[in-house]
Design a protein around this motif. Sequence first.
Motif, PDB file in Angstrom:
ATOM      1  N   CYS A 156      45.952  29.802  39.977  1.00  0.00           N
ATOM      2  CA  CYS A 156      46.616  30.949  39.331  1.00  0.00           C
ATOM      3  C   CYS A 156      45.792  31.429  38.125  1.00  0.00           C
ATOM      4  CB  CYS A 156      48.024  30.558  38.902  1.00  0.00           C
ATOM      5  SG  CYS A 156      49.053  31.960  38.445  1.00  0.00           S
ATOM      6  N   PHE A 157      44.525  31.678  38.370  1.00  0.00           N
ATOM      7  CA  PHE A 157      43.645  32.042  37.264  1.00  0.00           C
ATOM      8  C   PHE A 157      44.142  33.315  36.577  1.00  0.00           C
ATOM      9  CE2 PHE A 157      40.102  34.184  35.263  1.00  0.00           C
ATOM     10  CZ  PHE A 157      39.674  33.173  34.412  1.00  0.00           C
ATOM     11  N   SER A 158      44.238  33.253  35.240  1.00  0.00           N
ATOM     12  CA  SER A 158      44.730  34.422  34.489  1.00  0.00           C
ATOM     13  C   SER A 158      43.938  34.606  33.194  1.00  0.00           C
ATOM     14  CB  SER A 158      46.217  34.268  34.183  1.00  0.00           C
ATOM     15  OG  SER A 158      46.437  33.068  33.463  1.00  0.00           O
ATOM     16  N   GLY A 159      42.721  34.059  33.167  1.00  0.00           N
ATOM     17  CA  GLY A 159      41.900  34.173  31.963  1.00  0.00           C
ATOM     18  C   GLY A 159      41.090  35.458  31.948  1.00  0.00           C
ATOM     19  N   THR A 160      40.062  35.473  31.117  1.00  0.00           N
ATOM     20  CA  THR A 160      39.191  36.642  30.965  1.00  0.00           C
ATOM     21  C   THR A 160      38.005  36.533  31.928  1.00  0.00           C
ATOM     22  OG1 THR A 160      37.809  35.522  29.326  1.00  0.00           O
ATOM     23  CG2 THR A 160      39.752  36.730  28.504  1.00  0.00           C
ATOM     24  N   LEU A 161      37.216  37.607  31.999  1.00  0.00           N
ATOM     25  CA  LEU A 161      36.002  37.599  32.819  1.00  0.00           C
ATOM     26  C   LEU A 161      35.061  36.499  32.338  1.00  0.00           C
ATOM     27  CD1 LEU A 161      34.029  38.751  34.914  1.00  0.00           C
ATOM     28  CD2 LEU A 161      33.323  40.450  33.209  1.00  0.00           C
ATOM     29  N   GLU A 162      34.905  36.374  31.025  1.00  0.00           N
ATOM     30  CA  GLU A 162      34.010  35.354  30.462  1.00  0.00           C
ATOM     31  C   GLU A 162      34.477  33.951  30.818  1.00  0.00           C
ATOM     32  OE1 GLU A 162      33.411  39.121  28.882  1.00  0.00           O
ATOM     33  OE2 GLU A 162      35.302  37.983  28.735  1.00  0.00           O
ATOM     34  N   GLU A 163      35.784  33.727  30.753  1.00  0.00           N
ATOM     35  CA  GLU A 163      36.328  32.412  31.111  1.00  0.00           C
ATOM     36  C   GLU A 163      36.139  32.131  32.601  1.00  0.00           C
ATOM     37  OE1 GLU A 163      39.755  31.960  27.630  1.00  0.00           O
ATOM     38  OE2 GLU A 163      40.243  33.020  29.495  1.00  0.00           O
ATOM     39  N   ALA A 164      36.294  33.168  33.414  1.00  0.00           N
ATOM     40  CA  ALA A 164      36.072  33.026  34.859  1.00  0.00           C
ATOM     41  C   ALA A 164      34.625  32.621  35.130  1.00  0.00           C
ATOM     42  CB  ALA A 164      36.395  34.333  35.577  1.00  0.00           C
ATOM     43  N   LYS A 186      46.135  42.005  34.869  1.00  0.00           N
ATOM     44  CA  LYS A 186      44.843  42.063  34.142  1.00  0.00           C
ATOM     45  C   LYS A 186      43.621  41.623  34.940  1.00  0.00           C
ATOM     46  CE  LYS A 186      47.086  41.580  29.648  1.00  0.00           C
ATOM     47  NZ  LYS A 186      47.306  40.737  28.486  1.00  0.00           N
ATOM     48  N   ILE A 187      43.740  40.578  35.750  1.00  0.00           N
ATOM     49  CA  ILE A 187      42.540  40.090  36.434  1.00  0.00           C
ATOM     50  C   ILE A 187      41.996  41.091  37.457  1.00  0.00           C
ATOM     51  CG2 ILE A 187      43.061  37.642  36.078  1.00  0.00           C
ATOM     52  CD1 ILE A 187      43.917  37.514  39.032  1.00  0.00           C
ATOM     53  N   ASP A 188      42.858  42.016  37.936  1.00  0.00           N
ATOM     54  CA  ASP A 188      42.380  43.011  38.896  1.00  0.00           C
ATOM     55  C   ASP A 188      41.332  43.944  38.279  1.00  0.00           C
ATOM     56  OD1 ASP A 188      44.510  44.007  37.294  1.00  0.00           O
ATOM     57  OD2 ASP A 188      44.717  45.722  38.627  1.00  0.00           O
ATOM     58  N   ALA A 189      41.285  44.005  36.940  1.00  0.00           N
ATOM     59  CA  ALA A 189      40.338  44.884  36.247  1.00  0.00           C
ATOM     60  C   ALA A 189      38.897  44.385  36.355  1.00  0.00           C
ATOM     61  CB  ALA A 189      40.735  45.030  34.776  1.00  0.00           C
ATOM     62  N   PHE A 190      38.706  43.071  36.569  1.00  0.00           N
ATOM     63  CA  PHE A 190      37.329  42.552  36.596  1.00  0.00           C
ATOM     64  C   PHE A 190      37.007  41.666  37.794  1.00  0.00           C
ATOM     65  CE2 PHE A 190      39.737  39.416  34.010  1.00  0.00           C
ATOM     66  CZ  PHE A 190      39.479  38.252  34.728  1.00  0.00           C
ATOM     67  N   LEU A 191      38.003  41.392  38.628  1.00  0.00           N
ATOM     68  CA  LEU A 191      37.805  40.410  39.688  1.00  0.00           C
ATOM     69  C   LEU A 191      36.610  40.729  40.583  1.00  0.00           C
ATOM     70  CD1 LEU A 191      39.276  37.788  40.280  1.00  0.00           C
ATOM     71  CD2 LEU A 191      40.567  38.968  42.041  1.00  0.00           C
ATOM     72  N   GLN A 193      33.885  41.774  39.929  1.00  0.00           N
ATOM     73  CA  GLN A 193      32.589  41.436  39.322  1.00  0.00           C
ATOM     74  C   GLN A 193      32.223  39.973  39.570  1.00  0.00           C
ATOM     75  OE1 GLN A 193      32.087  42.895  35.190  1.00  0.00           O
ATOM     76  NE2 GLN A 193      34.011  44.002  35.497  1.00  0.00           N
ATOM     77  N   LEU A 194      33.138  39.247  40.197  1.00  0.00           N
ATOM     78  CA  LEU A 194      32.914  37.825  40.484  1.00  0.00           C
ATOM     79  C   LEU A 194      32.565  37.641  41.956  1.00  0.00           C
ATOM     80  CD1 LEU A 194      36.011  36.442  38.551  1.00  0.00           C
ATOM     81  CD2 LEU A 194      33.635  36.397  37.774  1.00  0.00           C
ATOM     82  N   PRO A 195      31.747  36.646  42.279  1.00  0.00           N
ATOM     83  CA  PRO A 195      31.380  36.425  43.685  1.00  0.00           C
ATOM     84  C   PRO A 195      32.574  35.960  44.511  1.00  0.00           C
ATOM     85  CG  PRO A 195      30.488  34.680  42.294  1.00  0.00           C
ATOM     86  CD  PRO A 195      31.079  35.696  41.368  1.00  0.00           C
ATOM     87  N   LEU A 196      32.790  36.613  45.633  1.00  0.00           N
ATOM     88  CA  LEU A 196      33.881  36.223  46.534  1.00  0.00           C
ATOM     89  C   LEU A 196      33.739  34.771  46.988  1.00  0.00           C
ATOM     90  CD1 LEU A 196      34.680  39.014  49.155  1.00  0.00           C
ATOM     91  CD2 LEU A 196      36.307  37.700  47.780  1.00  0.00           C
ATOM     92  N   GLU A 197      32.506  34.298  46.995  1.00  0.00           N
ATOM     93  CA  GLU A 197      32.234  32.919  47.411  1.00  0.00           C
ATOM     94  C   GLU A 197      32.832  31.897  46.457  1.00  0.00           C
ATOM     95  OE1 GLU A 197      29.867  35.604  49.559  1.00  0.00           O
ATOM     96  OE2 GLU A 197      30.038  35.407  47.378  1.00  0.00           O
ATOM     97  N   LYS A 198      33.402  32.360  45.340  1.00  0.00           N
ATOM     98  CA  LYS A 198      34.009  31.450  44.368  1.00  0.00           C
ATOM     99  C   LYS A 198      35.516  31.669  44.228  1.00  0.00           C
ATOM    100  CE  LYS A 198      30.565  28.916  43.291  1.00  0.00           C
ATOM    101  NZ  LYS A 198      30.646  27.455  43.537  1.00  0.00           N
ATOM    102  N   LEU A 199      36.122  32.337  45.206  1.00  0.00           N
ATOM    103  CA  LEU A 199      37.563  32.591  45.164  1.00  0.00           C
ATOM    104  C   LEU A 199      38.261  31.936  46.349  1.00  0.00           C
ATOM    105  CD1 LEU A 199      37.737  36.417  44.292  1.00  0.00           C
ATOM    106  CD2 LEU A 199      37.427  34.483  42.734  1.00  0.00           C
ATOM    107  N   LEU A 230      42.711  42.037  47.552  1.00  0.00           N
ATOM    108  CA  LEU A 230      41.294  41.749  47.319  1.00  0.00           C
ATOM    109  C   LEU A 230      40.397  42.675  48.140  1.00  0.00           C
ATOM    110  CD1 LEU A 230      40.914  37.868  47.030  1.00  0.00           C
ATOM    111  CD2 LEU A 230      41.178  39.551  45.255  1.00  0.00           C
ATOM    112  N   ALA A 231      40.840  42.995  49.349  1.00  0.00           N
ATOM    113  CA  ALA A 231      40.068  43.930  50.183  1.00  0.00           C
ATOM    114  C   ALA A 231      39.930  45.287  49.483  1.00  0.00           C
ATOM    115  CB  ALA A 231      40.738  44.091  51.545  1.00  0.00           C
TER     116      ALA A 231
END
Length: 258
Positions: A156-164, A186-191, A193-199, A230-231
Amino acid sequence: MTLVDTHTHLYVEEFANDRAEVIERALQAGVTHFVLPAIEQKYTHSMLELKQAFPNNIHLMMGLHPCYVKENYQEELHHVQEQLLTGNYVAVGEIGIDLYWDKTTFEIQKIAFEQQIDWAIASDLPIVIHSRESTREILEILQQKKHPKLRGVLHCFSGTLEEAQEAIALGFYLGIGGVVTFKNGKIDAFLNQLPLEKLVLETDAPYLAPVPYRGKRNESSYTVLVAEKLAQLYQISVEEIAKITTENAFKIFNIKQS
């Protein structure tokens, strides 16, 4: 399309009247694997019964949830340790720190978390982390405990982009559930930018149901709604989201495709 719900409390009382139907709905929706986090020892028997009923679909974690770290936490930890020695579990979880419900137990929550991290490393198992209002504290502990075998999921990740990014750099995956569909999530604003391979996908059923079921009982079939969100965010097909996140889940929990 195959999906994995990497965090679902199918054994709790909220499913007492229709548990089989809930599982069947999920299977029909393409959710073929369920990873069940532990809370406290009173649920162990129910979890093991579910595993026996659905041996190829259900995978169990063992751990003491931070909200259940009370005066008797040493007794609870003893149960966790005994269970881990059976080899019946794919992860140590859900463990961590919760500073939303009760800050007064912070010190013993920390002791319990660190002890269970040590057992996970010794057992070569991933950990699944509960980090409500404690992402910074969790990351600091993970930095201190850094080890080649220390890996897992920030549920249930709910941190910031930097924390992610920090969590990913430490070898962790992020568990994405219904919160990604909330207007204030909030996480939809930056998700994207993260690699799908880590979700990995999760529901946390019966809690945190995604839109349009927000506020109602969550269930594992709603994993599809998280995949659809996510799609949209990644602008790729839901089938591709399913493929990548399922491969991630199989890898982290060492699940063999049945």
